[in-house]
Write a protein that holds these residues in place. Structure first.
Motif, PDB file in Angstrom:
ATOM      1  N   ASN A 244      -3.915 -37.652  26.489  1.00 35.57           N
ATOM      2  CA  ASN A 244      -3.712 -38.716  25.506  1.00 35.57           C
ATOM      3  C   ASN A 244      -4.597 -38.555  24.266  1.00 35.57           C
ATOM      4  O   ASN A 244      -4.657 -39.451  23.424  1.00 35.57           O
ATOM      5  CB  ASN A 244      -3.974 -40.078  26.147  1.00 35.57           C
ATOM      6  N   THR A 245      -5.286 -37.416  24.164  1.00 34.67           N
ATOM      7  CA  THR A 245      -6.192 -37.179  23.036  1.00 34.67           C
ATOM      8  C   THR A 245      -5.678 -36.017  22.197  1.00 34.67           C
ATOM      9  O   THR A 245      -5.200 -35.019  22.732  1.00 34.67           O
ATOM     10  CB  THR A 245      -7.617 -36.852  23.547  1.00 34.67           C
ATOM     11  N   ASN A 246      -5.800 -36.146  20.891  1.00 38.37           N
ATOM     12  CA  ASN A 246      -5.383 -35.059  20.013  1.00 38.37           C
ATOM     13  C   ASN A 246      -6.288 -33.840  20.181  1.00 38.37           C
ATOM     14  O   ASN A 246      -7.506 -33.978  20.306  1.00 38.37           O
ATOM     15  CB  ASN A 246      -5.430 -35.513  18.540  1.00 38.37           C
ATOM     16  N   ASP A 247      -5.686 -32.650  20.204  1.00 37.00           N
ATOM     17  CA  ASP A 247      -6.464 -31.424  20.189  1.00 37.00           C
ATOM     18  C   ASP A 247      -6.110 -30.643  18.926  1.00 37.00           C
ATOM     19  O   ASP A 247      -5.347 -31.110  18.084  1.00 37.00           O
ATOM     20  CB  ASP A 247      -6.230 -30.592  21.455  1.00 37.00           C
ATOM     21  N   LEU A 248      -6.657 -29.456  18.785  1.00 37.87           N
ATOM     22  CA  LEU A 248      -6.446 -28.682  17.558  1.00 37.87           C
ATOM     23  C   LEU A 248      -4.976 -28.322  17.344  1.00 37.87           C
ATOM     24  O   LEU A 248      -4.534 -28.189  16.205  1.00 37.87           O
ATOM     25  CB  LEU A 248      -7.300 -27.409  17.604  1.00 37.87           C
ATOM     26  N   PHE A 249      -4.212 -28.203  18.426  1.00 39.43           N
ATOM     27  CA  PHE A 249      -2.796 -27.853  18.286  1.00 39.43           C
ATOM     28  C   PHE A 249      -1.969 -28.994  17.691  1.00 39.43           C
ATOM     29  O   PHE A 249      -0.829 -28.768  17.280  1.00 39.43           O
ATOM     30  CB  PHE A 249      -2.205 -27.415  19.626  1.00 39.43           C
ATOM     31  N   THR A 250      -2.504 -30.202  17.669  1.00 44.50           N
ATOM     32  CA  THR A 250      -1.767 -31.307  17.040  1.00 44.50           C
ATOM     33  C   THR A 250      -1.976 -31.320  15.527  1.00 44.50           C
ATOM     34  O   THR A 250      -1.333 -32.083  14.827  1.00 44.50           O
ATOM     35  CB  THR A 250      -2.218 -32.669  17.621  1.00 44.50           C
ATOM     36  N   ASN A 251      -2.896 -30.478  15.048  1.00 40.83           N
ATOM     37  CA  ASN A 251      -3.122 -30.328  13.611  1.00 40.83           C
ATOM     38  C   ASN A 251      -2.185 -29.259  13.083  1.00 40.83           C
ATOM     39  O   ASN A 251      -2.314 -28.074  13.416  1.00 40.83           O
ATOM     40  CB  ASN A 251      -4.584 -29.941  13.360  1.00 40.83           C
ATOM     41  N   VAL A 252      -1.218 -29.652  12.259  1.00 45.38           N
ATOM     42  CA  VAL A 252      -0.185 -28.732  11.768  1.00 45.38           C
ATOM     43  C   VAL A 252      -0.806 -27.556  11.005  1.00 45.38           C
ATOM     44  O   VAL A 252      -0.392 -26.401  11.165  1.00 45.38           O
ATOM     45  CB  VAL A 252       0.835 -29.470  10.875  1.00 45.38           C
ATOM     46  N   SER A 253      -1.804 -27.842  10.192  1.00 46.99           N
ATOM     47  CA  SER A 253      -2.452 -26.784   9.408  1.00 46.99           C
ATOM     48  C   SER A 253      -3.104 -25.753  10.320  1.00 46.99           C
ATOM     49  O   SER A 253      -2.976 -24.542  10.106  1.00 46.99           O
ATOM     50  CB  SER A 253      -3.511 -27.375   8.467  1.00 46.99           C
ATOM     51  N   PHE A 254      -3.788 -26.246  11.361  1.00 50.99           N
ATOM     52  CA  PHE A 254      -4.430 -25.314  12.291  1.00 50.99           C
ATOM     53  C   PHE A 254      -3.385 -24.511  13.052  1.00 50.99           C
ATOM     54  O   PHE A 254      -3.511 -23.289  13.200  1.00 50.99           O
ATOM     55  CB  PHE A 254      -5.326 -26.053  13.290  1.00 50.99           C
ATOM     56  N   LEU A 255      -2.352 -25.187  13.539  1.00 57.88           N
ATOM     57  CA  LEU A 255      -1.318 -24.508  14.324  1.00 57.88           C
ATOM     58  C   LEU A 255      -0.642 -23.424  13.499  1.00 57.88           C
ATOM     59  O   LEU A 255      -0.399 -22.315  13.986  1.00 57.88           O
ATOM     60  CB  LEU A 255      -0.285 -25.521  14.826  1.00 57.88           C
ATOM     61  N   THR A 256      -0.350 -23.732  12.221  1.00 58.93           N
ATOM     62  CA  THR A 256       0.272 -22.740  11.337  1.00 58.93           C
ATOM     63  C   THR A 256      -0.639 -21.534  11.166  1.00 58.93           C
ATOM     64  O   THR A 256      -0.190 -20.387  11.235  1.00 58.93           O
ATOM     65  CB  THR A 256       0.570 -23.365   9.958  1.00 58.93           C
ATOM     66  N   CYS A 257      -1.919 -21.812  10.965  1.00 58.99           N
ATOM     67  CA  CYS A 257      -2.903 -20.737  10.810  1.00 58.99           C
ATOM     68  C   CYS A 257      -3.033 -19.934  12.097  1.00 58.99           C
ATOM     69  O   CYS A 257      -3.033 -18.698  12.076  1.00 58.99           O
ATOM     70  CB  CYS A 257      -4.246 -21.327  10.394  1.00 58.99           C
ATOM     71  N   TYR A 258      -3.116 -20.628  13.230  1.00 59.05           N
ATOM     72  CA  TYR A 258      -3.332 -19.954  14.511  1.00 59.05           C
ATOM     73  C   TYR A 258      -2.167 -19.040  14.877  1.00 59.05           C
ATOM     74  O   TYR A 258      -2.357 -17.979  15.479  1.00 59.05           O
ATOM     75  CB  TYR A 258      -3.569 -20.984  15.609  1.00 59.05           C
ATOM     76  N   ASN A 259      -0.962 -19.442  14.507  1.00 59.22           N
ATOM     77  CA  ASN A 259       0.212 -18.635  14.827  1.00 59.22           C
ATOM     78  C   ASN A 259       0.268 -17.326  14.049  1.00 59.22           C
ATOM     79  O   ASN A 259       1.099 -16.460  14.339  1.00 59.22           O
ATOM     80  CB  ASN A 259       1.493 -19.442  14.564  1.00 59.22           C
ATOM     81  N   THR A 260      -0.607 -17.167  13.058  1.00 61.45           N
ATOM     82  CA  THR A 260      -0.611 -15.935  12.255  1.00 61.45           C
ATOM     83  C   THR A 260      -1.633 -14.918  12.747  1.00 61.45           C
ATOM     84  O   THR A 260      -1.653 -13.789  12.252  1.00 61.45           O
ATOM     85  CB  THR A 260      -0.916 -16.239  10.773  1.00 61.45           C
ATOM     86  N   ILE A 261      -2.488 -15.306  13.697  1.00 62.50           N
ATOM     87  CA  ILE A 261      -3.533 -14.368  14.126  1.00 62.50           C
ATOM     88  C   ILE A 261      -2.946 -13.283  15.020  1.00 62.50           C
ATOM     89  O   ILE A 261      -1.870 -13.434  15.600  1.00 62.50           O
ATOM     90  CB  ILE A 261      -4.686 -15.091  14.861  1.00 62.50           C
ATOM     91  N   SER A 262      -3.672 -12.201  15.117  1.00 61.07           N
ATOM     92  CA  SER A 262      -3.237 -11.065  15.931  1.00 61.07           C
ATOM     93  C   SER A 262      -4.031 -11.014  17.229  1.00 61.07           C
ATOM     94  O   SER A 262      -5.258 -10.900  17.211  1.00 61.07           O
ATOM     95  CB  SER A 262      -3.432  -9.759  15.157  1.00 61.07           C
ATOM     96  N   ASN A 263      -3.325 -11.108  18.352  1.00 62.20           N
ATOM     97  CA  ASN A 263      -3.998 -11.026  19.642  1.00 62.20           C
ATOM     98  C   ASN A 263      -4.402  -9.598  19.988  1.00 62.20           C
ATOM     99  O   ASN A 263      -5.097  -9.366  20.980  1.00 62.20           O
ATOM    100  CB  ASN A 263      -3.106 -11.599  20.747  1.00 62.20           C
ATOM    101  N   SER A 264      -3.928  -8.636  19.190  1.00 65.42           N
ATOM    102  CA  SER A 264      -4.320  -7.251  19.418  1.00 65.42           C
ATOM    103  C   SER A 264      -5.639  -6.921  18.727  1.00 65.42           C
ATOM    104  O   SER A 264      -6.250  -5.895  18.987  1.00 65.42           O
ATOM    105  CB  SER A 264      -3.222  -6.303  18.920  1.00 65.42           C
TER     106      SER A 264
END
Length: 219
Positions: A188-208
């Motif tokens: 019931n608590t917001n985490d970083l994934f509920t922040n659209v800006s963070f999620l957009t940024c995080y989806n661009t990182i390279s896991n390699s």
């Protein structure tokens, strides 16, 4: 002929639409599952910086040659982490059947006006191991307390507090940071994934990449 085609179309189009809806729903479900299992979900949203280390078994060697890391070593908490890198790498090598992801998240947080602290977060595959057995991989001198219906394990020898969210273990030298992580892990608590800006940024990182560095300029 025209009526036959019309009849086929009237059946096919709804089927295609239902298929598209199911595909979107499945992809959304998969994305939710992936993010819910990520250590990011326990990191309090006030993190000033997050390091995602994707090859912890080679951590000590990688950090010593990392330009980014060496530039950050003037930060006291980063230097403290640097001093622990060999033991962290050795721990992951020894317990790689449990910590198969080989990834470690280190987030830096302000815990008082003049003090920062680090939170370590790791996902794992418990198999038949319970939480106590996972803790025993780190230390066997623990005392137990509770916060928000969750167990906190304290190791006097390591001077660290540990807790869990499902198959994620997180720990810190600062108990307040662990309790913050417990609150963040609550559904019931917001985490970083509920922040659209963070999620957009995080989806661009390279896991390699060996290391990903994310900085929160608003913290």
């Amino acid at each position: 002929m025209y009526k036959k085609i019309l009849k086929i179309s009237s059946i096919t189009i709804p089927v295609i639409l239902i298929g598209i809806i199911l595909l979107i729903a499945y992809n959304t479900y998969q994305k939710t599952q992936n993010t819910s299992q990520s250590p990011i979900t326990v990191i309090p949203i006030n993190a000033a910086a997050i390091l995602q280390l994707n090859d912890v078994r080679s951590l000590n060697r990688q950090l010593m040659i990392s330009k980014i890391w060496n530039e950050l070593r003037n930060i006291k908490e980063i230097e403290i982490v640097s001093a622990q890198t060999k033991s962290i790498s050795d721990f992951f090598i020894k317990n790689q059947t449990v910590f198969k992801s080989n990834s470690l998240f280190i987030s830096i947080h302000k815990v008082s006006a003049k003090k920062n602290a680090a939170l370590f977060s790791i996902s794992f595959e418990r198999g038949v191991l319970d939480n106590n057995e996972i803790i025993n991989l780190f230390t066997n001198d623990v005392t137990i307390s509770h916060y928000d219906k969750q167990t906190i394990y304290f190791s006097k020898s390591l001077k660290k507090y540990f807790s869990f969210k499902n198959d994620i273990i997180f720990y810190s030298n600062e108990k307040m940071l662990v309790t913050d992580a417990i609150r963040t892990a609550n559904e019931n608590t917001n985490d970083l994934f509920t922040n659209v800006s963070f999620l957009t940024c995080y989806n661009t990182i390279s896991n390699s990449a060996d290391i990903n560095l994310m900085i929160n300029y608003n913290s």
